[in-house]
Design a protein around this motif. Structure first.
Motif, short mmCIF file in Angstrom:
data_model
loop_
_atom_site.label_atom_id
_atom_site.label_comp_id
_atom_site.label_asym_id
_atom_site.label_seq_id
_atom_site.Cartn_x
_atom_site.Cartn_y
_atom_site.Cartn_z
N UNK A 76 33.94 19.56 143.03
CA UNK A 76 33.45 19.52 141.66
C UNK A 76 32.13 18.74 141.58
N UNK A 77 31.74 18.39 140.39
CA UNK A 77 30.48 17.69 140.16
C UNK A 77 30.43 16.31 140.81
N UNK A 78 31.54 15.73 141.16
CA UNK A 78 31.54 14.42 141.85
C UNK A 78 30.86 14.52 143.21
N UNK A 79 30.84 15.71 143.80
CA UNK A 79 30.19 15.88 145.10
C UNK A 79 28.68 15.64 145.00
N UNK A 80 28.11 15.83 143.83
CA UNK A 80 26.68 15.58 143.64
C UNK A 80 26.38 14.11 143.86
N UNK A 118 27.12 15.50 148.79
CA UNK A 118 27.94 16.33 149.66
C UNK A 118 27.88 17.79 149.19
N UNK A 119 28.06 18.69 150.12
CA UNK A 119 28.01 20.12 149.82
C UNK A 119 29.14 20.85 150.54
N UNK A 120 29.54 21.98 149.99
CA UNK A 120 30.51 22.81 150.69
C UNK A 120 29.94 23.28 152.02
N UNK A 121 28.63 23.45 152.07
CA UNK A 121 27.99 23.81 153.33
C UNK A 121 28.39 22.83 154.43
N UNK A 122 28.46 21.54 154.10
CA UNK A 122 28.85 20.53 155.08
C UNK A 122 30.25 20.79 155.63
N UNK A 123 31.16 21.25 154.78
CA UNK A 123 32.52 21.55 155.23
C UNK A 123 32.49 22.72 156.20
N UNK A 124 31.72 23.76 155.87
CA UNK A 124 31.62 24.91 156.76
C UNK A 124 31.03 24.51 158.11
N UNK A 153 28.43 25.61 143.49
CA UNK A 153 28.23 25.54 142.04
C UNK A 153 28.69 24.21 141.43
N UNK A 154 29.44 23.45 142.14
CA UNK A 154 29.94 22.15 141.69
C UNK A 154 30.87 22.27 140.48
#
Length: 115
Positions: free
Chosen positions: A33-37, A41-47, A77-78
């Motif tokens: 969610x928006x807390x990742x901002x 952090x990004x979902x890309x990092x997880x991938x 999209x957060x």
């Protein structure tokens, strides 16, 4: 594993990498969610982290698991969402489907094996 760390999820995943490499975790659920901002952090990092692991990254939806074989900017999209790393030998246990983003950036389910 399920945890709630308000945006520090990537740090938890990094800390769990030894267990994930040893395949000792079947499901590893995290919020996105928006807390990742705030934590940059990004979902890309997880991938990237999970690229060489035997896990599938899935978004939890009302229709089941939506499995993503690769990252797309459309995922970044957060918005409040739940994802789960599913060990590859457990994917078939769940109502899982695989899909791709098309030229219109729409996610479409493809009836192909998830792993």
């Amino acid at each position: 594993v399920k945890y709630d760390v308000e945006g520090f999820d990537l740090s938890v995943i990094r800390g769990a990498l030894p267990l994930l490499r040893e395949r000792r975790i079947g499901l590893f659920q995290f919020e996105y969610n928006q807390c990742w901002i705030d934590t940059r952090s990004f979902l890309l990092d997880v991938f990237v982290l999970c690229k060489d692991l035997n896990y599938v990254i899935c978004k939890i939806t009302c229709d089941g698991l939506e499995c993503h074989k690769e990252w797309s900017a459309e995922l970044e999209r957060f918005y409040e969402a739940n994802f789960v790393l599913v060990r590859d030998d457990l994917v078939d246990v769940f109502s899982a489907s695989s899909g791709v983003f098309d030229e219109f950036n729409t996610f479409s389910i493809v009836r192909v094996p998830v792993v």
